[in-house]
Design an enzyme around this catalytic site. Structure first.
Site: not given
Length: 389
Positions: A134, A158-160, A243, A368
């Site tokens: 993040s 973690f790329i869609t 988003e 978080e």
């Protein structure tokens, strides 16, 4: 539907979308969940129906509709037993394409935005990195300008849509010494020399392709810089409100689907001589969750209405994602429990929904991180302003 936000035209759109999804998508879901790959033809069908152009300018083939059409699009995608498929569609339309529309010049809009709306090109947004998570400002991917090119080195994860995309929107540091003020945004074709993508094996979202991507001396023309050099971080921040609202809407929609499915199951399942929808413990648990979900939905709709008017709703969007994704997880956990052993079986939708929902509090900024952002706004009285006018 809430008539404060939805008109008869919205309702007609919802019914049309439902019919399309049942006819064109649902028959293929199990195959795509097993293979982890969504066949190319469906992207074109979405494009032909105008679903990728809902909020985009008519000049590029879009429909220029209000944000509540997007809400309907997102809600219905959560109700066809594959959040992975849904993610592939909205990541293309609302992550990658948002940057094309906002920061792309006319050439980029003609060559990439228009084909993306038509379903002829697939896009992916590449921000998160293996060592950054993040922490967007901590990215290591860099872009060095040499003559009429930028040379890009680094990696994303973690790329869609990372494996089968035609283009990437890539965040990279052009001035590493400036921290988050040294980040820029680039358009990159995925077939360039030095680009490689590895598909990741996920707990949920099985139908969507999620990748780790490496850039090894990838050369792109200087005109593929999007917007101004060094303004990448503000561009990214500017779009986070949308988003987060998308993920909040996804949360309340999948929780609603879980409740509806569970109510139907309880009305048919018998135990100890009566339908289980007559057992007080189950009834009261279910209505508590339904109340929580309705609270989320009303809040989310109000935030969407403000965003649609051009207001900066970063606090509300952050709250919406934080709460809705938590409520979705808790609701689906309980609904699975109410199905007993059947809830744990793959042939029932709750097992997959349980796995898919767990991504909600992680993707698009972990819960978080969102709590710390809200702490700065609520406790420290930090006032965030629109990054780009």
């Amino acid at each position: 539907m809430n008539s404060s936000y939805f008109t008869e035209e919205h309702q007609l759109f919802r019914e049309s979308l439902k019919g399309f999804l049942q006819k064109e998508v649902v028959p293929h879901i199990e195959k795509w969940e097993k293979t982890g790959s969504i066949e190319r033809f469906i992207w074109k069908k979405f494009g032909d129906m105008g679903f990728f152009g809902i909020g985009y300018p008519e000049a590029y083939g879009g429909l220029n509709l209000d944000l509540f059409y997007t809400v309907i699009f997102l809600e219905e995608l959560q109700k066809i037993k594959s959040s992975g498929f849904a993610a592939a569609m909205w990541a293309h339309s609302y992550l990658a394409m948002t940057h094309l529309n906002a920061e792309g010049d006319e050439r980029i809009k003609q060559d990439y935005l228009a084909p993306s709306i038509a379903g002829d090109k697939i896009g992916a947004l590449c921000i998160t990195e293996p060592f950054g998570g993040s922490d967007v400002a901590g990215m290591r991917t860099n872009a060095v300008k040499k003559g009429d090119k930028y040379i890009i080195n680094g990696s994303k994860t973690f790329i869609t849509n990372g494996v089968y995309a035609d283009y990437y929107i890539v965040a990279a540091k052009t001035s590493p010494e400036l921290g988050n003020k040294g980040i820029s945004i680039f358009l990159m074709d995925t077939n360039l020399k030095g680009v490689s993508a590895i598909k990741l094996d996920k707990l949920g979202w099985r139908a969507s392709d999620t990748a780790e991507i490496a850039f090894d001396n990838v050369e792109i023309p200087v005109e593929n810089l999007m917007g101004e050099e060094g303004k990448g971080f503000p561009y990214i921040m500017q779009h986070f409100a949308l988003e987060r609202l998308i993920m909040a809407i996804n949360g309340h929609a999948r929780a609603e689907y879980a409740i509806d499915y569970t109510i139907e199951y309880m009305s048919q399942r018998e135990a100890f001589g009566k339908k289980i929808n007559k057992f007080q413990a189950l009834r009261h648990t279910l209505v508590e969750h339904a109340t929580e979900v309705e609270h989320c939905k009303v809040f989310n709709y109000a935030a969407v209405a403000r965003l649609d008017k051009g207001e900066y709703v970063v606090k509300e969007a952050t709250m919406a994602k934080l709460k809705s994704t938590k409520v979705a997880d808790e609701t689906i956990y309980s609904c699975l429990q109410m199905l007993g052993g059947y809830g744990y079986m793959e042939e029932y939708p709750l097992a997959r929904l349980f796995r898919d929902s767990r991504l909600g509090p992680i993707g698009g900024g972990t819960s978080e991180i969102l709590k710390e952002i809200l702490s700065k706004m609520i406790i420290d009285k930090q006032d965030y302003k629109p990054a780009v006018k």
